[in-house]
Design an enzyme around this catalytic site. Structure first.
Site, PDB file in Angstrom:
ATOM      1  N   HIS A  48     -21.150  17.856  54.168  1.00  0.00           N
ATOM      2  CA  HIS A  48     -21.748  19.027  54.074  1.00  0.00           C
ATOM      3  C   HIS A  48     -21.218  19.961  55.491  1.00  0.00           C
ATOM      4  CE1 HIS A  48     -24.521  22.537  53.807  1.00  0.00           C
ATOM      5  NE2 HIS A  48     -25.052  22.108  54.878  1.00  0.00           N
ATOM      6  N   ASP A  50     -21.143  23.376  57.268  1.00  0.00           N
ATOM      7  CA  ASP A  50     -21.700  24.557  57.470  1.00  0.00           C
ATOM      8  C   ASP A  50     -20.616  25.495  57.958  1.00  0.00           C
ATOM      9  OD1 ASP A  50     -24.446  24.281  57.033  1.00  0.00           O
ATOM     10  OD2 ASP A  50     -24.433  22.959  58.628  1.00  0.00           O
ATOM     11  N   ASP A 172     -28.809  22.370  50.896  1.00  0.00           N
ATOM     12  CA  ASP A 172     -29.047  22.885  52.204  1.00  0.00           C
ATOM     13  C   ASP A 172     -29.859  24.054  52.243  1.00  0.00           C
ATOM     14  OD1 ASP A 172     -29.522  21.967  54.945  1.00  0.00           O
ATOM     15  OD2 ASP A 172     -27.882  23.078  55.544  1.00  0.00           O
ATOM     16  N   HIS A 422     -25.837  29.791  54.672  1.00  0.00           N
ATOM     17  CA  HIS A 422     -27.425  29.565  54.840  1.00  0.00           C
ATOM     18  C   HIS A 422     -27.685  29.633  56.144  1.00  0.00           C
ATOM     19  CE1 HIS A 422     -25.749  25.549  53.822  1.00  0.00           C
ATOM     20  NE2 HIS A 422     -26.577  25.180  54.930  1.00  0.00           N
TER      21      HIS A 422
END
Length: 994
Positions: A48, A50, A172, A422
């Site tokens: 994951h 970001d 997420d 996000h």
């Protein structure tokens, strides 16, 4: 097959690249078969990543600022490529296209071909596929669809069919919206995987075997918006003690029986007993999905794969543990979905879900509702960016600019895709990262400035014209209008219907003339700039006045140019000592009244409606004690809201265009309330800040009415469909009501609405950005405007939310637009409040864009010579319930067009009906030769999309009307039919008009 043969035999949605062709074994063909009678353990290697958070996008990618966070995405791609190719059973999923594209552009052709083969073999699969993993609470649907389409386009151009994602991977975002589910269905996805849902909801789903279910994203669209949904039972991290990465401290697996470190038997048993067995009673099939990855993992991919190889081998060799047989293998979310569909026959016992997953609470007293407002200025900047992106794409397309200019357009596409992340638009990033997001968006808009300037110059027929955007107009600052004796104003309308635009420009004199494109004088008004605006930090202007005029009947996808010159009559009238409503002589549709003592709005009159409405400002003191204080993510008030001021100092200014009341509530709260002639809404233009850094304050405004709303209100889902909210209530579980304020806060991305059904009255507040909001008392709307938090809420940012700008605590300026009316038409000819709100929301989301140009022309006649002062991209306006959502360049000979129906089935007796659009001879600068429909993302022909079928056992649609292939589509005649809330996407094959 040669490249020439590809071109002859394949008609692709996007450009065809001449790359080596591999035999396709991707998609469901590449999935490891499940075994009957076994527990099938799907191990999902993933990372994951970001797109900005506690480091900037580039810092995360390159690995700089290493001491802040040990992450370098470039190395993840490098090591995964090396490790996956070593063994054919290994798999990996890529998610964020923004990072992939940075890496891809650095690779030589040899490594590109290695990846192409792995993708074609199904060992590496793209999941999600958007430019970023977007937030779902505070994003607008236009920006979501754009960023998804942009990522999917890059993948399609690079890999073709094998690069097309089949599933959403939203592990997420802090809560999930119905509109996002509907978007995924429209993209042709088979399902979505989620993680962050309310802890009470998840507890019940685990107990009742409801982790997998069918989610209906739109009650307007019906079954075509149904989406298989799977929720990871714990988190997207690996099971405890089974993380194998450079920043993990778990013991590796050792299967060497001669080694004193041998532990595979013990660790394998631990994996089954503690992490697999507890999940067996929570799933409807024999399939269990286990994520093997975490934030920025696989920077040394071989560490993961060596250990996972051993774990898989051990489980499969032993097979039986505790009376059950187990089958472990590398998998992907789409392979897991296909396995569930295969075993269940696509029928799930979970109830059909028709609501959303907002707000999100991770634990008791931990409601993630603060981020709905965090970094309010950044949230507004994103909306401005979307506005300009649509203008830029339209002008590029209408003028058919040379394709080399598309790189400049792509800069803004990239930036807006990043902004949807996000941890970007949400405001849940570090301060310096937020500044970098603003930098990226500013660069993107600057690049598109040159596109719009070139396009407008081509349309106006004056190459030397310099069309500039006054992006500092939010602080009443614009060098051209302040310093020039004469200048031009070009107003471009990105909507598909004619609109009127109120133009406000900072000027230094009281006397100006404005001449329209027809050579006639336009009514003007001069108004003082409010004290709050004049005192904004960073404002570099001494002007105290604004010129106001109305640009009327701006054509659809078109513009009008106005010539402005000092001299003519203006008016400025001050009424400091008496209470003045908007003058009836102005032909106003709506009035508001001010309490003569308190100086606040206390009543609104519209048509035959006289509504008590009191508006004021309050603040919550943010909680600072405990392990989870209020912060960037969480909203945790310490006690009830306190009034900032009971009274406001005020002045009233009136004229032939607008009446304004300038209010001052305190040193950090001021406002201008205004109503325009011939408009049916009231604008509340507020300024909040600077907030004291020594006191945590979360500033709200409340609109208190006498409506009887029965604890019910409505908020929008990402700017589209209305979601019914009831205080202290959740449709599928009993809500914990101990957090009265924060548990009842919802994201308001576009509007919040109150309805008094018994009295047929409706009250709505529309916002210019996402804000947190609620109705905590009957007849009351509450919206949070600005936040200053003293402590970090310990959810990852590790920094208190205390924004600074120009060396001072940040000041936020924004607007609310209030509409009152009837729920149902009181007369046959009356327009309902909902219909007014629709029109207003469109005009504020895609506002007419104002360009200013310096000119040496001393008169209108001199300026207008050889210039085209008015232009329309459409030969006719589209119906009021239809909008051209997207018009953009696609390939050398094609454009992409999205049409949307903007009304729900029950919004309006007329406008909620299906609408048809005849595309023949619609556009003025090009001709459509043929069209072909695609999925929502533009990356797959619609007729080729075959989604996996799922349904709930309780699902009974009866005779419910749905949007499906039965909707009549006369594409051969270039006629498109749209059902309520439907969005349809087309590739247009065009020829330009000479």
């Amino acid at each position: 097959m040669s490249c020439l043969e590809q071109i002859l035999l394949l008609l692709m949605v996007t450009q065809i690249n001449c790359v080596p062709i591999f035999q396709e074994r991707c998609g469901y063909k590449s999935c490891t078969p499940i075994k009957s009678g076994y527990v099938n353990i799907h191990l999902l290697p993933h990372s994951h990543d970001d797109v900005g958070w506690v480091k900037t996008v580039d810092q995360f990618y390159h690995g700089t600022n290493y001491k802040s966070y040990r992450a370098a995405v470039a190395y993840i791609y490098d090591t995964v490529l090396t490790s996956v190719r070593r063994k054919k059973d290994r798999k990996f999923i890529y998610v964020e296209t923004a990072f992939f594209w940075k890496w891809w552009m650095e690779q030589d052709e040899e490594d590109r071909n290695v990846l192409r083969k792995l993708v074609n073999d199904g060992q590496i699969e793209f999941i999600g596929g958007g430019w970023s993993m977007n937030d779902e609470a505070v994003t607008n649907y236009q920006s979501i669809i754009d960023q998804m389409a942009w990522g999917l386009r890059r993948l399609n151009e690079t890999f073709g069919e094998c690069g097309r994602p089949k599933l959403g991977w939203q592990i997420d975002p802090f809560g999930h919206s119905s509109e996002m589910a509907s978007i995924f269905a429209g993209l042709g996805y088979d399902g979505v995987v989620l993680v962050r849902i309310d802890y009470e909801d998840k507890r019940l789903r685990l107990k009742n075997k409801q982790l997998e279910f069918v989610w209906r994203g739109s009650n307007n669209l019906g079954r075509p918006s149904d989406l298989f949904t799977s929720i990871l039972p714990d988190h997207y991290y690996p099971p405890s003690n089974f993380c194998f990465d450079v920043f993990c401290s778990d013991e590796p697996l050792v299967d060497d029986t001669e080694s004193p470190e041998y532990n595979i038997e013990k660790r394998g048993d631990e994996f089954i007993k503690h992490h697999i067995e507890p999940l067996l009673n929570s799933h409807q099939t024999s399939n269990v999905m286990i994520p093997m990855g975490r934030d920025f993992s696989y920077q040394d991919a071989e560490m993961w794969y060596r250990n996972l190889d051993k774990l898989i081998k051990h489980i499969n060799n032993k097979q039986e543990f505790y009376g059950k047989k187990y089958h472990a293998f590398y998998s992907t979310p789409s392979c897991y979905t296909a396995a569930v569909q295969q075993e269940s026959g696509g029928v799930l016992s979970s109830p059909l879900k028709t609501d959303d997953f907002l707000p999100y609470a991770s634990d008791p007293h931990q409601y993630w509702t603060g981020f709905y407002t965090s970094r309010a200025s950044l949230k507004r900047f994103e909306r401005v960016g979307n506005n300009f992106l649509q203008v830029c794409k339209q002008l590029f397309t209408l003028t058919n600019l040379p394709r080399e200019n598309e790189q400049k357009l792509n800069k803004l596409r990239d930036a807006m895709g990043i902004m949807q992340h996000h941890d970007a638009i949400t405001g849940t990033e570090k301060e310096f990262v937020a500044a970098d997001y603003s930098r990226i968006l500013s660069i993107g808009m600057k690049n598109c400035d040159s596109v719009t300037e070139q396009a407008l110059a081509k349309l106006v027929n004056i190459e030397s014209e310099n069309f500039q955007s006054c992006l500092l107009s939010n602080m009443s600052q614009c060098a051209i209008t302040e310093k020039s004796n004469q200048f031009a104003v070009t107003v471009y309308n990105p909507l598909s219907r004619t609109v009127n635009k109120v133009v406000r420009l900072p000027v230094n004199e009281k006397l100006y003339s404005v001449i329209g494109p027809d050579g006639k004088a336009v009514n003007t008004q001069i108004l003082p700039i409010s004290e709050g605006v004049k005192n904004l930090p960073g404002r570099k202007s001494n002007t105290t006045l604004e010129l106001v005029f109305v640009a009327e009947n701006i054509p659809p996808l078109g513009y009008k140019s106005y010539y402005v010159q000092k001299y003519a009559d203006g008016d400025i009238v001050t009424i400091p000592d008496q209470i003045k409503t908007h003058q009836e002589a102005n032909g106003s549709n709506i009035n508001f009244y001010i309490d003569s003592i308190a100086g606040i709005v206390n009543r609104i009159n519209y048509s035959n409606i006289d509504l008590k409405v009191e508006q004021n400002f309050w603040y919550y003191k943010g909680a600072t004690s405990g392990s989870r204080p209020t912060g960037a993510y969480l909203f945790r008030p310490d006690g009830e809201a306190q009034t900032i001021a009971k009274n406001a100092k005020f002045s009233v200014y009136t004229g032939n265009i607008v009446t304004e009341v300038h209010q001052k509530f305190s040193d950090y709260v001021s406002q201008v309330v205004r109503v325009y002639a011939h408009q049916n809404y009231i604008e509340f233009d507020w300024i909040i800040g600077p907030l004291e850094r020594s006191t945590g304050k979360e500033v709200i405004t409340r609109y208190s009415t006498n409506l009887e709303t029965k604890s019910t209100f409505y908020t929008d889902s990402n700017g589209r469909e209305a979601m019914k909210r009831v205080k202290n209530y959740r449709p599928t579980w009993k809500n914990d009501v101990s957090d009265a304020e924060t548990s009842n806060y919802y994201p308001v991305t576009s509007k919040i609405v109150l309805k008094d059904e018994e009295n047929n009255l409706q009250f709505a507040v529309l916002t210019d950005r996402a804000e947190g909001g609620s109705s905590l008392k009957n007849g009351e709307v509450e919206l949070m405007l600005h936040r200053n938090c003293l402590r970090d809420d310990a959810l990852g940012v590790e920094e208190a939310l205390q924004e600074k700008e120009f060396g001072k605590p940040i000041v936020v300026r924004g607007s609310h637009y209030v509409v009152v009316g009837h729920v149902e038409p009181a007369t046959q000819s009356e327009i309902t409040a909902t219909t007014i709100e629709h029109k207003l929301a469109e005009e504020k989301l895609l506002d007419s864009w104002v360009f200013v140009s310096a000119t040496e022309a001393k008169s209108f006649d001199q300026y207008s010579k050889d210039r085209l002062l008015t232009f329309s991209g459409l030969k006719r306006s589209l119906p009021d319930n239809v909008h051209i959502m997207t018009l953009e360049p696609w390939t050398d000979s094609t454009f992409l067009l999205r049409l949307e129906h903007t009304f729900e089935k029950t919004d309006d007796p007329v406008l909620s009906q299906p609408a048809s659009v005849d595309l023949k001879e619609l556009f003025t600068t090009f001709k459509i030769n043929s069209i072909r429909e695609t999925t929502l993302g533009g990356n797959q022909w619609l007729e080729e999309n075959r989604r996996l079928s799922f349904r709930s056992t309780d699902q009974d649609d009866g005779n419910q009307e749905t949007v499906n292939s039965e909707a009549k589509t006369l594409l051969s005649d270039l006629v498109v039919l749209l059902q309520p809330m439907q969005i349809r996407t087309f590739v247009l094959y065009i020829s330009t008009n000479k």
